[in-house]
Write a protein that holds these residues in place. Sequence first.
Motif, PDB file in Angstrom:
ATOM      1  N   ILE A   1      20.431 -63.736  -4.761  1.00 30.01           N
ATOM      2  CA  ILE A   1      20.185 -64.491  -5.650  1.00 30.01           C
ATOM      3  C   ILE A   1      20.737 -64.000  -7.273  1.00 30.01           C
ATOM      4  O   ILE A   1      21.258 -64.672  -8.155  1.00 30.01           O
ATOM      5  CB  ILE A   1      18.807 -64.597  -6.058  1.00 30.01           C
ATOM      6  N   ALA A   2      20.944 -62.570  -7.199  1.00 26.31           N
ATOM      7  CA  ALA A   2      21.390 -62.215  -8.446  1.00 26.31           C
ATOM      8  C   ALA A   2      22.987 -62.377  -8.617  1.00 26.31           C
ATOM      9  O   ALA A   2      23.468 -62.975  -9.510  1.00 26.31           O
ATOM     10  CB  ALA A   2      21.528 -60.564  -8.331  1.00 26.31           C
ATOM     11  N   ILE A   3      23.591 -62.290  -7.439  1.00 31.05           N
ATOM     12  CA  ILE A   3      25.251 -62.843  -7.405  1.00 31.05           C
ATOM     13  C   ILE A   3      25.253 -64.332  -7.702  1.00 31.05           C
ATOM     14  O   ILE A   3      25.888 -64.720  -8.429  1.00 31.05           O
ATOM     15  CB  ILE A   3      25.773 -62.391  -6.145  1.00 31.05           C
ATOM     16  N   ALA A   4      24.247 -65.195  -7.064  1.00 29.91           N
ATOM     17  CA  ALA A   4      24.486 -66.559  -6.995  1.00 29.91           C
ATOM     18  C   ALA A   4      24.065 -67.035  -8.711  1.00 29.91           C
ATOM     19  O   ALA A   4      24.916 -67.669  -9.152  1.00 29.91           O
ATOM     20  CB  ALA A   4      23.322 -67.162  -5.977  1.00 29.91           C
ATOM     21  N   GLN A   5      22.990 -66.450  -8.957  1.00 32.39           N
ATOM     22  CA  GLN A   5      22.736 -66.784 -10.413  1.00 32.39           C
ATOM     23  C   GLN A   5      23.949 -66.410 -11.403  1.00 32.39           C
ATOM     24  O   GLN A   5      23.944 -66.966 -12.392  1.00 32.39           O
ATOM     25  CB  GLN A   5      21.148 -65.932 -10.885  1.00 32.39           C
TER      26      GLN A   5
ATOM     27  N   TYR B   1      24.418 -70.415 -10.313  1.00 29.89           N
ATOM     28  CA  TYR B   1      23.499 -71.187  -9.239  1.00 29.89           C
ATOM     29  C   TYR B   1      21.952 -71.163  -9.673  1.00 29.89           C
ATOM     30  O   TYR B   1      21.590 -70.064 -10.555  1.00 29.89           O
ATOM     31  CB  TYR B   1      23.792 -70.793  -7.846  1.00 29.89           C
ATOM     32  N   PHE B   2      21.231 -71.795  -8.905  1.00 27.43           N
ATOM     33  CA  PHE B   2      19.656 -71.332  -8.945  1.00 27.43           C
ATOM     34  C   PHE B   2      19.176 -71.507 -10.498  1.00 27.43           C
ATOM     35  O   PHE B   2      18.554 -70.575 -11.007  1.00 27.43           O
ATOM     36  CB  PHE B   2      19.281 -70.036  -8.366  1.00 27.43           C
ATOM     37  N   ASN B   3      19.727 -72.346 -11.309  1.00 26.95           N
ATOM     38  CA  ASN B   3      19.269 -72.682 -12.614  1.00 26.95           C
ATOM     39  C   ASN B   3      17.863 -73.154 -12.631  1.00 26.95           C
ATOM     40  O   ASN B   3      17.585 -74.258 -12.094  1.00 26.95           O
ATOM     41  CB  ASN B   3      20.350 -73.500 -13.240  1.00 26.95           C
ATOM     42  N   LEU B   4      17.104 -72.584 -13.445  1.00 30.55           N
ATOM     43  CA  LEU B   4      15.648 -72.885 -13.445  1.00 30.55           C
ATOM     44  C   LEU B   4      15.497 -74.093 -14.429  1.00 30.55           C
ATOM     45  O   LEU B   4      14.711 -74.940 -14.593  1.00 30.55           O
ATOM     46  CB  LEU B   4      14.765 -71.932 -13.763  1.00 30.55           C
TER      47      LEU B   4
ATOM     48  N   GLY C   1      25.277 -74.995 -10.297  1.00 29.01           N
ATOM     49  CA  GLY C   1      26.444 -75.297  -9.740  1.00 29.01           C
ATOM     50  C   GLY C   1      27.411 -74.183 -10.217  1.00 29.01           C
ATOM     51  O   GLY C   1      27.195 -73.160 -11.041  1.00 29.01           O
ATOM     52  N   PHE C   2      28.531 -74.106  -9.388  1.00 32.56           N
ATOM     53  CA  PHE C   2      29.526 -72.784  -9.533  1.00 32.56           C
ATOM     54  C   PHE C   2      30.026 -72.864 -10.978  1.00 32.56           C
ATOM     55  O   PHE C   2      30.472 -73.768 -11.538  1.00 32.56           O
ATOM     56  CB  PHE C   2      30.555 -72.988  -8.489  1.00 32.56           C
ATOM     57  N   SER C   3      29.817 -71.733 -11.595  1.00 34.71           N
ATOM     58  CA  SER C   3      30.649 -71.459 -12.907  1.00 34.71           C
ATOM     59  C   SER C   3      30.863 -70.124 -13.308  1.00 34.71           C
ATOM     60  O   SER C   3      30.347 -69.216 -12.841  1.00 34.71           O
ATOM     61  CB  SER C   3      29.619 -72.062 -13.995  1.00 34.71           C
TER      62      SER C   3
ATOM     63  N   GLY D   1      14.470 -65.111 -20.647  1.00 35.49           N
ATOM     64  CA  GLY D   1      14.514 -66.451 -19.871  1.00 35.49           C
ATOM     65  C   GLY D   1      16.156 -66.806 -19.452  1.00 35.49           C
ATOM     66  O   GLY D   1      16.406 -67.896 -18.971  1.00 35.49           O
ATOM     67  N   ARG D   2      17.018 -65.629 -19.945  1.00 32.61           N
ATOM     68  CA  ARG D   2      18.439 -66.059 -19.718  1.00 32.61           C
ATOM     69  C   ARG D   2      18.882 -65.129 -18.567  1.00 32.61           C
ATOM     70  O   ARG D   2      19.479 -64.128 -18.177  1.00 32.61           O
ATOM     71  CB  ARG D   2      19.342 -65.482 -20.884  1.00 32.61           C
ATOM     72  N   TRP D   3      18.382 -66.106 -17.009  1.00 31.65           N
ATOM     73  CA  TRP D   3      18.485 -65.414 -15.750  1.00 31.65           C
ATOM     74  C   TRP D   3      19.975 -65.099 -15.371  1.00 31.65           C
ATOM     75  O   TRP D   3      20.313 -64.178 -14.963  1.00 31.65           O
ATOM     76  CB  TRP D   3      18.045 -66.199 -14.959  1.00 31.65           C
TER      77      TRP D   3
END
Lengths: 275, 350, 283
Positions: free
Chosen positions: C28-32, C36-39, C44-46, C246-248
Amino acid sequence: MKRFSLNKMLVWSLFGICVLWLVIPFTLAILWSFVDPSEPWTPDHLLPPVMSFARWEYLWEHSSLKVAMLNSYLLAPSAALLTLTLAMPTAYALGRLHFKGKEAVKLLVLLPLVVPGFVTAIFFTAILFQMGLHAWRFGAILFAHSILFLPYAIRIMSVSFEQVRQNHIDAARDLGATPFARWKVAYFPALKPGVMATLLIVFIYSIEEFAIAFIVGSPNFTTIPTLLFTNLGANFIRPNAAVISLILVVPNVVLMLFLERLLKSANPALSSGKG
Amino acid sequence: MNTVSVQNVSMRFGDFTAVDDVSFTVADGEFVTLLGPSGCGKTTLLNVVSGFLQPSAGKIEIGGVDVTFVPPEKRDTAMCFQSYALFPHLSVAENLQFGLKQKRLPAAERKQRLNDVAEKLDLVAQLEKLPNQLSGGQQQRVALGRALTMRPSVVLFDEPLSNLDAKLRESVRLEIRKIQADYNLAAIYVTHDQGEALAMSDRILIMRNGKIEQSGTPTEIYNFPQTSFVADFIGDANILDATIIGQESEDFWRVSTEIGELLVKSDTPPIAKRLKICWRPENAQFGAGEMNSIEAPITHRAFQGNYTDLFIEMNGVAQRVQWRRSHLEDITSLSMNIRPEDIIFLEAMT
Amino acid sequence: MKRWLKISLLLMPGLGLILIFIGSVVYIAIAQSFGYFNLSGESGFSLEYWAKMFDRLSYSRAIGYSLYIGVASAFLAVIFAYPLAIWLRRPFAGSLFISAVLKAPLLVHGLVVAFLYINIISYNGIVNQLLQALGIWDGPHRLQNDSGAVGVLILQTWKNMPFALLLLSGAVQAIGDDLLDAAADLGAGPFDRFRRVIAPLAVSATQAALVIVFVGALADFSFQVIAGPINKQSLSQLMVFFKGYGRWHDAAVIAVTLMGLGIAGSGVLALFSRFVLRGGRLS
């Protein structure tokens, strides 16, 4: 002869430094915790002018210390029991069975120790948010602690399982023991010190753990370390911080000394750091 | 010339005296063995000679120079350790050259000495290997080679063969002796194995409780032990309490013992009226003789291959006889005699 | 097949949970960090978060600062521990007591250590008083949160040296007396014995000590917040800061950076120590 006296000098000077190293900081902390609020401890006094238990009583009555202690001392034994339970099957496999990839398993088990605590804490919280479980703080911290300290539990218990002697099991079977009797005579004595050591080590580490408790628990779930942290930061009142420091450190030092003995009797290699 | 001279050396650890006023010398090319049971002080003495321990009293000279307080790294000795003590992170070649590099010898000379030793010890094929890739015997040779490349005045051996199996031990014995002779080195060899000591040494010093009990060539020690300790430690011996009852002629004495009166032939007179005597079990003569005849029942026997141990009992005293004859099963009592010259006077009785 | 199943089942509650837990945390760290996993918004990939982070001065300064704390703490801990480990190799009268005292910091919680430290160096604390009494300083100095991060390094060393000592003592004690005697007998003095026998044989323990202390100090949060310089931030501090708002995704970028630096730095340190201790050879 020359070397002997040189060594003696070294011993004494180091001894002196060590005393300064430990005795002075702790004496100061103890003195600060006894400073009475009626009169401050100013630099012109060698000892606090008025000493009392006022700070201890005040913190006990009027701060979240009671809640923090309750949380910590509920969390730690639960984490200890849960970790031990989760560790047992893996430890049994590592200690008594032979299978391919055993060395890889032993290495992978160490993963929680490698990832920085705050990374684990923050992204565990992220997962909780994603799953909508962020209100479930006690359970979340308990779960995280249990997994975080699994490496220690698995390590200690697999060594204990290795020390169960096959000829004891065989002898028990040969003499017609039932599975329960076998367990009692062959497994239990070898595992007992390991179980004690595991419970103790997870208990201590859980009480001391800061990152998870701080991040997952914030803002309103406090444990002793998070309480100390807030008292060291924004609202720093030295005597209060001294009291909480002592509450955090003294029981754990006692338990640690106990643990050291236990590990030594259970397995000399573990306590000498070669494990 | 004496290479090593140990003069009145004592070594005390607190109340315990490990080495008690010991003196001896080792000449060029001489192979001297310190032999004794464990705890007799032989290894301590070796460590004093090598410099790892400084003696409580006395003096060590090597090549005529007093080195009593010279540390081991500056001493012209080289030690062969019981555990071999090979550096596990260095190859055989690097192990062999370790001391030469410390001496900062030029590369060409190092290479020449390395090749010389590797060839003599049959290690040429192993030079690039690490110690744990070698067999026990090879490791032993590397340890020996590492000491020899130093070309020391004296080589010290601390039970170097005790980790080898019996067969290998015998061949390495010969090898060590041959190389020591080739280099004409003085050697001090510590062991508790009497067979090793007898087979290898020019001279044996038998140690007991920190003192030298007896010294001499292997044959002297074996044939003429001076005390019951030596008689018993080297080979097997039947030791008896004896009282001198008369001198028959210049070198014949009559003694009375528990197994009867015996006639003893000795070049040296007995040192007391009441003393210990001994005779070796293999010196028993078959059948009754003119003198010292003995007839006794056999209490038990043990077949040893090339001989049989027979235990006889006379007046409650057990004696051991070694018989080089098979088919002794049917004999229940033994008739034998001991030649007077096979009986040896030992120390006085206390 | 049955055996394979049995072992898998046994490993499930231990290793299985560890892999799921740590795996999803890292995942989740890498994905975020890649959007990804925007709350709150679109997932999406960026590469946006990485790109923006690279432009921030606070990010590059935090990297430099955390690396400095990590590397300096690792070396300080090992440099202090090495001579002590060699000195305490053979027991002597008082050696047990000394090693017990030296290892005591292992039992003291990091936050308590930090408190004890700021207590001593405080404005009217014992260090200030002593230096004034000795006439070295005219008035009290402010020592807390010093800009050179000396405080953080002292705390890291105090806390980590015992650990390095534990590892190094184990390695140094495992070297037999015979081996060192043999080196002495072959003409090696004390320094050569260290350089050519002890150091090469203790390489893996030294590597382990350096790497473990480095990884811990690199990710330091509490010492930095309590005793560190006010104008500098460590990576963990920055990460907690972003998370607090909250800036995950920004926090995730730093988390991935932290893990990447941890792995890369450990590798470099391990190779470096091996190179130095083996006397300039890598093989």
